[in-house]
Design a protein around this motif. Structure first.
Motif, PDB file in Angstrom:
ATOM      1  N   PHE A   1       0.810  -1.211   0.000  1.00  0.00           N
ATOM      2  CA  PHE A   1       0.000   0.000   0.000  1.00  0.00           C
ATOM      3  C   PHE A   1       0.849   1.271   0.000  1.00  0.00           C
ATOM      4  N   TYR A   2       2.147   1.104   0.074  1.00  0.00           N
ATOM      5  CA  TYR A   2       3.034   2.256   0.106  1.00  0.00           C
ATOM      6  C   TYR A   2       3.353   2.717  -1.312  1.00  0.00           C
ATOM      7  N   ALA A   3       3.488   4.022  -1.465  1.00  0.00           N
ATOM      8  CA  ALA A   3       4.094   4.543  -2.676  1.00  0.00           C
ATOM      9  C   ALA A   3       5.590   4.281  -2.590  1.00  0.00           C
TER      10      ALA A   3
ATOM     11  N   THR B   1       8.696   7.804  -9.001  1.00  0.00           N
ATOM     12  CA  THR B   1       7.643   7.402  -8.066  1.00  0.00           C
ATOM     13  C   THR B   1       6.821   6.310  -8.717  1.00  0.00           C
ATOM     14  N   ILE B   2       6.579   5.244  -7.958  1.00  0.00           N
ATOM     15  CA  ILE B   2       5.693   4.167  -8.415  1.00  0.00           C
ATOM     16  C   ILE B   2       4.609   4.020  -7.353  1.00  0.00           C
ATOM     17  N   ARG B   3       3.410   4.445  -7.666  1.00  0.00           N
ATOM     18  CA  ARG B   3       2.331   4.418  -6.691  1.00  0.00           C
ATOM     19  C   ARG B   3       1.818   2.987  -6.483  1.00  0.00           C
ATOM     20  N   SER B   4       1.013   2.810  -5.472  1.00  0.00           N
ATOM     21  CA  SER B   4       0.548   1.465  -5.136  1.00  0.00           C
ATOM     22  C   SER B   4      -0.226   0.839  -6.289  1.00  0.00           C
ATOM     23  N   GLY B   5      -0.878   1.661  -7.100  1.00  0.00           N
ATOM     24  CA  GLY B   5      -1.619   1.160  -8.249  1.00  0.00           C
ATOM     25  C   GLY B   5      -0.775   1.003  -9.500  1.00  0.00           C
ATOM     26  N   GLY B   6       0.508   1.355  -9.411  1.00  0.00           N
ATOM     27  CA  GLY B   6       1.424   1.191 -10.540  1.00  0.00           C
ATOM     28  C   GLY B   6       1.694   2.455 -11.346  1.00  0.00           C
TER      29      GLY B   6
END
Length: 115
Positions: free
Chosen positions: A31-33, A50-55
């Motif tokens: 759940f972490y960025a 940056t790679i967010r939790s959703g990709g």
């Protein structure tokens, strides 16, 4: 608590490529960025990807089009593919996990671009 261990740094010639890996451990780490930072000697710490939790991904202008961040939540891994490396990319690269006010860094891996 999240633990991060980077690997994959090294010495490469200008124009070459490297892939950095970050092994992620800890509860709810998916759940972490996830971010990649770099510290170039004499300069401020810079966030490069940056790679967010959703990709979803974002990149610093200095690396856009050359670097690609990705994550594999099933394997608890984060990656930074670096292509067309330049001398100015030399530095220590850190994996970072951030969620709300929680933030964690790994110990970093050295990337040296030199002919």
């Amino acid at each position: 608590q999240v633990q991060l261990v980077e690997s994959g740094g090294g010495l490469v010639q200008p124009g070459g490529s490297l892939r950095l890996s970050c092994e992620v451990s800890g509860d709810e780490s998916r759940f972490y960025a996830m971010n990649w930072y770099r510290q170039v000697t004499g300069k401020q710490l810079e966030m490069v990807a940056t790679i967010r939790s959703g990709g979803q991904t974002n990149y610093a202008d200095s690396v856009k089009g050359r670097f690609t961040g990705s994550r594999d939540n099933a394997r608890n891994m984060v990656y930074l593919q670096m292509n067309n490396l330049q001398v100015e990319d030399t530095g220590v690269y850190y994996c970072n996990a951030r969620r709300n006010t929680d933030m964690y860094f790994g110990r970093g891996t050295q990337v040296t671009v030199s002919s």
